[in-house]
Scaffold this active site. Structure first.
Site, PDB file in Angstrom:
ATOM      1  N   ASP A   1     -17.728  24.744  26.540  1.00 50.53           N
ATOM      2  CA  ASP A   1     -16.899  24.198  25.471  1.00 50.53           C
ATOM      3  C   ASP A   1     -16.485  25.325  24.510  1.00 50.53           C
ATOM      4  O   ASP A   1     -15.850  26.301  24.934  1.00 50.53           O
ATOM      5  CB  ASP A   1     -17.677  23.071  24.783  1.00 50.53           C
ATOM      6  CG  ASP A   1     -16.855  22.234  23.841  1.00 50.53           C
ATOM      7  OD1 ASP A   1     -16.274  21.244  24.292  1.00 50.53           O
ATOM      8  OD2 ASP A   1     -16.809  22.582  22.644  1.00 50.53           O
TER       9      ASP A   1
ATOM     10  N   ASP B   1     -16.379  15.062  33.296  1.00 46.58           N
ATOM     11  CA  ASP B   1     -16.031  15.361  31.907  1.00 46.58           C
ATOM     12  C   ASP B   1     -14.558  15.026  31.664  1.00 46.58           C
ATOM     13  O   ASP B   1     -13.678  15.511  32.371  1.00 46.58           O
ATOM     14  CB  ASP B   1     -16.286  16.849  31.652  1.00 46.58           C
ATOM     15  CG  ASP B   1     -16.120  17.257  30.198  1.00 46.58           C
ATOM     16  OD1 ASP B   1     -15.791  16.392  29.362  1.00 46.58           O
ATOM     17  OD2 ASP B   1     -16.312  18.450  29.905  1.00 46.58           O
TER      18      ASP B   1
ATOM     19  N   GLY C   1     -21.527  15.049  33.280  1.00 44.47           N
ATOM     20  CA  GLY C   1     -20.486  14.949  32.276  1.00 44.47           C
ATOM     21  C   GLY C   1     -20.337  16.230  31.477  1.00 44.47           C
ATOM     22  O   GLY C   1     -20.605  17.326  31.973  1.00 44.47           O
ATOM     23  N   HIS C   2     -19.925  16.071  30.227  1.00 39.38           N
ATOM     24  CA  HIS C   2     -19.621  17.214  29.367  1.00 39.38           C
ATOM     25  C   HIS C   2     -20.855  18.068  29.107  1.00 39.38           C
ATOM     26  O   HIS C   2     -20.786  19.295  29.155  1.00 39.38           O
ATOM     27  CB  HIS C   2     -19.043  16.693  28.048  1.00 39.38           C
ATOM     28  CG  HIS C   2     -18.541  17.756  27.128  1.00 39.38           C
ATOM     29  ND1 HIS C   2     -17.450  18.552  27.415  1.00 39.38           N
ATOM     30  CD2 HIS C   2     -18.972  18.156  25.900  1.00 39.38           C
ATOM     31  CE1 HIS C   2     -17.230  19.394  26.427  1.00 39.38           C
ATOM     32  NE2 HIS C   2     -18.147  19.171  25.490  1.00 39.38           N
ATOM     33  N   PHE C   3     -21.969  17.429  28.817  1.00 41.47           N
ATOM     34  CA  PHE C   3     -23.222  18.146  28.575  1.00 41.47           C
ATOM     35  C   PHE C   3     -24.091  18.069  29.834  1.00 41.47           C
ATOM     36  O   PHE C   3     -25.099  17.359  29.879  1.00 41.47           O
ATOM     37  CB  PHE C   3     -23.936  17.585  27.354  1.00 41.47           C
ATOM     38  CG  PHE C   3     -23.281  17.957  26.051  1.00 41.47           C
ATOM     39  CD1 PHE C   3     -23.233  19.276  25.633  1.00 41.47           C
ATOM     40  CD2 PHE C   3     -22.690  16.994  25.254  1.00 41.47           C
ATOM     41  CE1 PHE C   3     -22.626  19.637  24.441  1.00 41.47           C
ATOM     42  CE2 PHE C   3     -22.077  17.331  24.054  1.00 41.47           C
ATOM     43  CZ  PHE C   3     -22.044  18.664  23.651  1.00 41.47           C
TER      44      PHE C   3
END
Length: 311
Positions: A125, A261, A287-289
């Site tokens: 990110d 994500d 996912g994102h994390f």
């Protein structure tokens, strides 16, 4: 059975179990960078190859709390909090400009303050625009790069999530466009980043998003984050420079990307294949994390990758 055999069997049954070695201890430290107190987590031998972990939004070095011990037996692992994040200083907006240029400048000075002369990068990110500024400025310092949902290509921003943010970039003076992004700093959005796209959200401890939200809810922090949403618009114009860095210097790279994500979908991962020759590419069911659900898998990939490339 002989008396000796019976005695041996009894000793086997009553012997204390062999305990696993204690995991490496993680230190929680603070260093001065100019007027700022920069908090960081560190573990591993000082003379080992270094790994610099750079976090994303809206979290801090706490996103690496489980990864650090899995790497620290072989590497010096260092994870700072940016200004305005986690346990680092949060100077007022009128005394510190919350831009990605400034975050990168602070992290660069941080690496010098703690004696990181060469290191592998882990970028996720916000860690990508911070880390790629460092890498393109000092390519000789970067031994390898691990990319976990960190963008360097226009394709990675061509999705619905980015539409209101891009609208703010086009009208930076618009209070309406700025305020439309404020919900991204609220608890529901923070929890969504951790749980969206997961088959089993129960794998993610609520401590993760509650800790992040604690820092987001500090007076003035939401506006710091809105400043950084605006500053993120400074990153796409640098993508050609970062891609040229990839092509020219060819850092060995490991892509370990959460494919579910919605912020940085796999469309942002695929273009790395165009520019990097030494590339290990993995789309994970995460996912994102991704560290929250696939941390052991990522750690194993990193251990194998760093053994070949982090010197």
């Amino acid at each position: 059975m002989s008396r000796a055999s019976l005695l041996a069997a009894a000793l086997t049954l009553t012997a204390a179990p062999v305990l696993a070695a204690d995991p490496p201890k993680v230190l929680h430290k603070t260093v001065k960078v100019g007027e700022l107190d920069i908090f960081y987590r560190e573990a591993g031998p000082k003379d080992a190859p270094a790994v610099l972990l750079l976090h994303g939004f809206p979290t801090s070095s706490q996103m690496f709390r489980n990864l650090i011990p899995q790497l620290a037996d072989r590497y010096r692992v260092v994870a700072p909090d940016y200004p305005g994040f986690g346990n680092s200083s949060m100077p007022p907006r009128d005394t510190f400009g919350y831009t990605f240029d400034n975050l990168a400048a602070v992290v660069e000075r941080f690496t010098e303050a703690v004696g990181l002369k060469r290191y592998a990068l882990y970028v996720q990110d916000y860690g990508a625009p911070v880390g790629y500024r460092l890498a393109s400025k000092h390519p000789e310092r970067v031994t390898a790069i691990v990319v976990q949902n960190g963008n360097a290509y226009e394709e990675g921003l061509d999705n619905d999530f980015w539409k209101p943010i891009k609208a703010y970039w086009k009208e930076p003076a618009s209070k309406e466009k700025r305020e439309a992004l404020r919900p991204f700093t609220k608890l529901d959005a923070t929890k969504w980043q951790y749980t969206h796209g997961l088959k089993n959200p129960e794998l993610v401890p609520p401590d993760a998003w509650i800790t992040d939200q604690y820092f987001l809810d500090r007076p003035g922090n939401a506006d710091i984050q809105l400043d950084l949403f605006l500053s993120y618009g400074s990153n796409p114009p640098l993508y050609p420079k970062w891609q040229e860095y990839f092509r020219k210097h060819q850092p060995p790279a490991l892509i370990a990307w959460g494919k579910n994500d919605s912020i940085f979908p796999p469309a942002g991962a695929e273009p790395y294949k165009r520019d990097l020759k030494t590339l290990e590419f993995h789309l994970l069911d995460a996912g994102h994390f991704a560290l929250e659900t696939n941390g052991t898998e990522i750690a194993k990939l990193m251990q194998e990758f760093l053994a070949k490339h982090a010197k």
